[in-house]
Design an enzyme around this catalytic site. Structure first.
Site, PDB file in Angstrom:
ATOM      1  N   PHE A 175      -1.544  -8.025   4.695  1.00 15.15           N
ATOM      2  CA  PHE A 175      -0.135  -7.600   4.627  1.00 15.15           C
ATOM      3  C   PHE A 175       0.030  -6.300   3.846  1.00 15.15           C
ATOM      4  CE2 PHE A 175      -0.593 -12.250   3.769  1.00 15.15           C
ATOM      5  CZ  PHE A 175      -0.670 -12.609   5.103  1.00 15.15           C
ATOM      6  N   CYS A 176      -0.989  -5.441   3.917  1.00 19.91           N
ATOM      7  CA  CYS A 176      -0.930  -4.140   3.194  1.00 19.91           C
ATOM      8  C   CYS A 176      -0.705  -4.341   1.705  1.00 19.91           C
ATOM      9  CB  CYS A 176       0.170  -3.232   3.741  1.00 19.91           C
ATOM     10  SG  CYS A 176      -0.082  -2.721   5.418  1.00 19.91           S
ATOM     11  N   ASN A 177      -1.087  -5.502   1.182  1.00 27.31           N
ATOM     12  CA  ASN A 177      -0.897  -5.768  -0.255  1.00 27.31           C
ATOM     13  C   ASN A 177      -2.220  -6.286  -0.811  1.00 27.31           C
ATOM     14  OD1 ASN A 177      -0.205  -6.750  -2.806  1.00 27.31           O
ATOM     15  ND2 ASN A 177       1.841  -7.371  -2.146  1.00 27.31           N
TER      16      ASN A 177
ATOM     17  N   ASN B  27       0.810  -1.219   0.000  1.00 29.56           N
ATOM     18  CA  ASN B  27       0.000   0.000   0.000  1.00 29.56           C
ATOM     19  C   ASN B  27       0.846   1.274   0.000  1.00 29.56           C
ATOM     20  OD1 ASN B  27      -2.613  -0.770  -0.324  1.00 29.56           O
ATOM     21  ND2 ASN B  27      -3.010  -1.079   1.862  1.00 29.56           N
TER      22      ASN B  27
END
Ligand SMILES: Cc1ncc(COP(=O)(O)O)c(C=O)c1O
Length: 484
Positions: free
Chosen positions: A388-390, A130
């Site tokens: 995982f901010c993805n 992100n």
């Protein structure tokens, strides 16, 4: 059947067992299995001792002046800057290092300064953290076009023909930025670095997010030539936190107009004349006082990796990851159904030591990843769960649709990851917007892997109901338990 501990390739890396005994004794003393190296590396105790010894004997002042104390700080910072360039094989004529708070800070420096404009483009890969996805906000505001290059299924690699087609479509008379991760923090995939040269030939500048790659792989900037590289040092060697860097080509840096100036970034500024002259090179991008006490610990960290045998670390992680993948893929319930689904490659071809997965019960019901993290925690095993901010990699892996995303967006600020997971679970049986991640690092060993596998084997024939519900809720990336 032998375990990975009997594998000659693994045994050839036994120097790392000695390192674990001497410098990471706390892991075994507290009986913990740490499997979140992609979240954060672990520091060796000697790194802390060396850093404290350096601080204890020096008088270090704010580097922005000429005093003896200031010069001592400057000397240490500049020495570290040179060491970082050396580590990455970057020539001082071509590249410079800008110290930032973390990889995110490095990415933001590029994103906020890049001269996006109408007719220009930002191209991202769907697999991105992100902190890279967020650049699109700067691009959109300045009227540039934002596009994503898709991933292949099921391996979650960059779809090269689709990427090339997008890269070939750039207007070369405009400034265009392409950003991608050298290694995925979601799937562990190592993306091909030769897309950098391809993109540059097609009229793009390239930002390489190396945060998940450099802890266990050499990035050689004499062999690949990105314009910008983002790194977080705590991911490489655990300590210090709060220091990362942007490694930037000098000419690319000079061509970035900054949106503001600050203390430390100008050669000259007037109030009456409302005028300022930006400092050349890295100084023009280091806002305010850099973390001059922590930065010397970066040099200590690099030395630590070198002494440990950097290539040995990669070799060991390769052995352990291969074994872990084989064992996880083979796990089955008594009725023959697979227990685990791995997202991304299940072989070692172009992948690192990050494995993301979900668990399923004997009837094929998705197990709550948060409950699994909780149960693992009860056994001293630290995993990472969530997205995982993805988000892009997870959305591709589960083939979530635009309609799914519209449904989520309709919740406005009420939308959180747990709600999204619930929404997806009701819309699509067995699909998940979150997962479990196990990642290996500098002192991972066969015992860590066996303990994790034993835990996962314990899920055999367990129903979702029998596992029970998670006893806490995660509303965002910040988890605060009652009483903490
Ligand atoms: C691939 C990747 N990029 C960027 C980041 C952001 O790093 P930081 O939070 O240290 O800024 C991370 C962190 O997990 C990451 O894995």
């Amino acid at each position: 059947m032998g375990t990975i501990a009997d594998d000659p390739d693994y045994q050839a890396t036994s120097a790392l067992d000695r390192l674990r005994q001497t410098d990471y004794a706390r892991l075994d003393a507290t009986d913990q299995v740490y499997l979140d190296y992609t979240g954060a590396g672990l520091y060796g105790e000697s790194q802390i001792r060396d850093h404290v010894a350096g601080l204890s004997t020096a008088v270090l002042g704010n580097p922005h002046s000429l005093s003896v104390a200031s010069a001592a700080s400057t000397e240490r910072v500049e020495h570290t800057r040179r060491r970082v360039l050396e580590w990455f094989g970057a020539s001082r004529d071509r590249y410079t290092v800008i110290f930032t708070a973390n990889a995110t800070g490095a990415i933001r420096l590029v994103g906020e300064s890049f001269p996006f404009a109408e007719g220009g483009q930002l191209l991202l890969t769907t697999d991105n953290h992100n902190s890279v996805n967020g650049i699109r906000e700067f691009a959109v505001r300045k009227g540039a076009r934002v596009d994503y290059a898709p991933l292949t299924m099921p391996e979650l690699r960059i779809d090269l023909p689709a990427l090339h087609a997008r890269l070939d479509g750039a207007d070369r008379s405009r400034r265009n930025l392409f950003a991608f991760p050298a290694q995925s923090n979601f799937s562990g995939v190592k993306h091909p670095l030769d897309v950098i040269a391809y993109a540059q030939r097609a009229g793009w500048q390239v930002l390489l997010d190396a945060a998940a790659f450099v802890p266990t792989n050499r990035l050689d900037l004499s062999a690949v030539d990105p314009d910008f590289v983002a790194v977080s040092f705590y991911k490489m060697f655990g300590y210090p936190t709060g220091v990362g860097c942007l490694i930037a080509k000098r000419d690319a840096l000079e061509a970035l107009p900054r949106p503001w100036f600050a203390g430390g970034t100008v050669n000259f500024a007037t109030v009456h004349g409302r005028h300022h002259i930006r400092s050349a090179g890295e100084a023009g991008f280091e806002d305010g006082t850099i973390d001059y006490l922590s930065i010397p610990a970066v040099e200590i960290g690099l030395r630590h990796l070198e002494r440990a045998g950097f290539d040995l670390i990669g070799r060991r992680i390769g052995c352990l990851t291969r074994y872990l993948l084989e064992e996880l893929v083979a796990l089955r319930h008594s009725n023959g159904r697979h227990m685990i689904r791995i997202y991304g490659p299940t072989t070692m071809d172009m992948r690192g030591g990050t494995i993301t997965m979900n668990g399923y019960d004997p009837d094929g019901h998705l197990l709550d990843y948060r409950r699994i993290e909780e149960l693992a925690g009860e056994r001293g095993i630290s995993l990472r769960t969530g997205c995982f901010c993805n988000p892009g990699a997870g959305e591709t892996a589960e083939q979530l649709t635009d309609e799914d995303m519209d449904r989520a967006a309709a919740f406005g600020r009420e939308m959180t990851l747990p709600r999204f997971v619930q929404l997806m679970a009701t819309r699509h049986t067995g699909k998940s917007a979150g997962a479990i991640r196990a990642s290996l690092g500098i002192v991972s060993n066969a015992r860590d892997v066996e303990r994790f596998l034993d835990f996962m084997r314990g899920l055999r024939d367990q129903t979702k109901l029998a596992l029970g519900d998670v006893t806490f809720d995660i509303e965002s990336c910040r988890i605060i338990r009652d009483g903490s």
